[in-house]
Design a protein around this motif. Structure first.
Motif, mmCIF file in Angstrom:
data_model
loop_
_atom_site.group_PDB
_atom_site.id
_atom_site.type_symbol
_atom_site.label_atom_id
_atom_site.label_comp_id
_atom_site.label_asym_id
_atom_site.label_seq_id
_atom_site.Cartn_x
_atom_site.Cartn_y
_atom_site.Cartn_z
ATOM 1 N N SER A 179 -2.629 17.383 -14.930
ATOM 2 C CA SER A 179 -4.068 17.470 -14.684
ATOM 3 C C SER A 179 -4.818 17.423 -16.009
ATOM 4 C CB SER A 179 -4.396 18.772 -13.960
ATOM 5 O OG SER A 179 -4.184 19.871 -14.837
ATOM 6 N N ALA A 180 -6.114 17.218 -15.940
ATOM 7 C CA ALA A 180 -6.942 17.211 -17.144
ATOM 8 C C ALA A 180 -6.790 18.540 -17.887
ATOM 9 C CB ALA A 180 -8.400 16.949 -16.781
ATOM 10 N N HIS A 181 -6.772 19.638 -17.155
ATOM 11 C CA HIS A 181 -6.628 20.949 -17.783
ATOM 12 C C HIS A 181 -5.273 21.075 -18.482
ATOM 13 C CE1 HIS A 181 -7.703 25.125 -18.438
ATOM 14 N NE2 HIS A 181 -6.478 25.456 -18.076
ATOM 15 N N GLN A 182 -4.220 20.584 -17.830
ATOM 16 C CA GLN A 182 -2.888 20.637 -18.442
ATOM 17 C C GLN A 182 -2.831 19.788 -19.714
ATOM 18 O OE1 GLN A 182 -0.816 19.319 -14.945
ATOM 19 N NE2 GLN A 182 0.038 21.345 -14.547
ATOM 20 N N ARG A 183 -3.614 18.714 -19.775
ATOM 21 C CA ARG A 183 -3.641 17.852 -20.960
ATOM 22 C C ARG A 183 -4.577 18.394 -22.048
ATOM 23 N NH1 ARG A 183 -4.715 14.010 -17.042
ATOM 24 N NH2 ARG A 183 -6.603 13.409 -18.125
ATOM 25 N N GLY A 184 -5.227 19.544 -21.792
ATOM 26 C CA GLY A 184 -6.039 20.178 -22.823
ATOM 27 C C GLY A 184 -7.530 19.984 -22.685
ATOM 28 N N ASP B 280 0.820 -1.217 0.000
ATOM 29 C CA ASP B 280 0.000 0.000 0.000
ATOM 30 C C ASP B 280 0.853 1.266 0.000
ATOM 31 O OD1 ASP B 280 -2.308 -1.532 0.003
ATOM 32 O OD2 ASP B 280 -2.567 -1.427 2.182
ATOM 33 N N THR B 281 1.929 1.291 0.768
ATOM 34 C CA THR B 281 2.798 2.469 0.844
ATOM 35 C C THR B 281 3.460 2.754 -0.502
ATOM 36 O OG1 THR B 281 3.241 1.988 3.164
ATOM 37 C CG2 THR B 281 4.760 3.494 2.051
ATOM 38 N N CYS B 282 4.049 1.725 -1.108
ATOM 39 C CA CYS B 282 4.727 1.910 -2.399
ATOM 40 C C CYS B 282 3.725 2.222 -3.507
ATOM 41 C CB CYS B 282 5.553 0.672 -2.749
ATOM 42 S SG CYS B 282 6.988 0.461 -1.663
ATOM 43 N N GLN B 283 2.515 1.646 -3.457
ATOM 44 C CA GLN B 283 1.497 1.925 -4.465
ATOM 45 C C GLN B 283 1.079 3.386 -4.414
ATOM 46 O OE1 GLN B 283 0.431 0.074 -7.005
ATOM 47 N NE2 GLN B 283 -0.896 1.724 -7.683
ATOM 48 N N ALA B 284 0.921 3.931 -3.205
ATOM 49 C CA ALA B 284 0.552 5.341 -3.065
ATOM 50 C C ALA B 284 1.626 6.251 -3.652
ATOM 51 C CB ALA B 284 0.308 5.671 -1.597
ATOM 52 N N ARG C 77 3.026 9.007 -10.830
ATOM 53 C CA ARG C 77 2.373 8.815 -12.135
ATOM 54 C C ARG C 77 1.410 9.967 -12.438
ATOM 55 N NH1 ARG C 77 -2.195 5.217 -13.758
ATOM 56 N NH2 ARG C 77 -1.908 4.907 -15.968
ATOM 57 N N ASP C 78 0.625 10.361 -11.436
ATOM 58 C CA ASP C 78 -0.318 11.468 -11.614
ATOM 59 C C ASP C 78 0.400 12.780 -11.901
ATOM 60 O OD1 ASP C 78 -2.402 9.700 -11.192
ATOM 61 O OD2 ASP C 78 -2.768 10.342 -9.116
ATOM 62 N N GLN C 79 1.530 13.029 -11.221
ATOM 63 C CA GLN C 79 2.288 14.255 -11.454
ATOM 64 C C GLN C 79 2.866 14.278 -12.867
ATOM 65 O OE1 GLN C 79 5.094 14.219 -8.236
ATOM 66 N NE2 GLN C 79 3.760 15.391 -6.871
ATOM 67 N N ALA C 80 3.363 13.148 -13.324
ATOM 68 C CA ALA C 80 3.946 13.081 -14.667
ATOM 69 C C ALA C 80 2.875 13.260 -15.739
ATOM 70 C CB ALA C 80 4.661 11.745 -14.863
ATOM 71 N N ARG C 81 1.707 12.744 -15.486
ATOM 72 C CA ARG C 81 0.621 12.818 -16.465
ATOM 73 C C ARG C 81 0.066 14.230 -16.577
ATOM 74 N NH1 ARG C 81 -5.255 10.119 -16.210
ATOM 75 N NH2 ARG C 81 -5.651 10.079 -18.432
#
Length: 113
Positions: A37-42, A21-25, A31-35
């Motif tokens: 936000s929806a707004h940043q992706r257009g 659980d710790t490593c998954q978080a 992963r979310d930071q690299a991807r």
């Protein structure tokens, strides 16, 4: 009962599929930071407005029916707007580039054209 297996990152035993659980978080946060936000992706207000209009037109014509993606058409109340040509591949928010799919078909399609 699921057998325990070592975490891919730290080696601790876990019943999860790949990470404790710790490593998954931590993995998910990176992963979310690299991807971005929806707004940043257009996916701006213009996209939300165009997608909502496409879903409303579809519902007025066909009701709660998904045309299906690699599956037959089926009843679905969770209809969403989807880019025919994905934004990541140069697609636009033009109404001609929007199709309506249920959430399951939209997930199945992912970034395919």
């Amino acid at each position: 009962m699921r057998r325990q297996r070592p975490c891919l990152n730290c080696g601790r035993l876990t019943r999860n599929a790949s990470r404790c659980d710790t490593c998954q978080a931590t993995y998910q946060q990176r992963r979310d930071q690299a991807r971005g936000s929806a707004h940043q992706r257009g996916y701006t207000q213009a996209w939300r407005t165009a997608a909502a209009a496409a879903v409303a037109r579809h519902r007025s014509q066909y009701g709660d029916w998904c045309p299906g993606w690699n599956v037959p058409a089926h009843h679905a109340t969770d209809l969403t707007g989807d880019h025919i040509q994905p934004k990541a591949q140069g697609g636009t928010d033009d109404p001609a580039n929007i199709q309506v799919l249920c959430r399951g078909c939209n997930s199945r399609k992912h970034a395919q054209t």
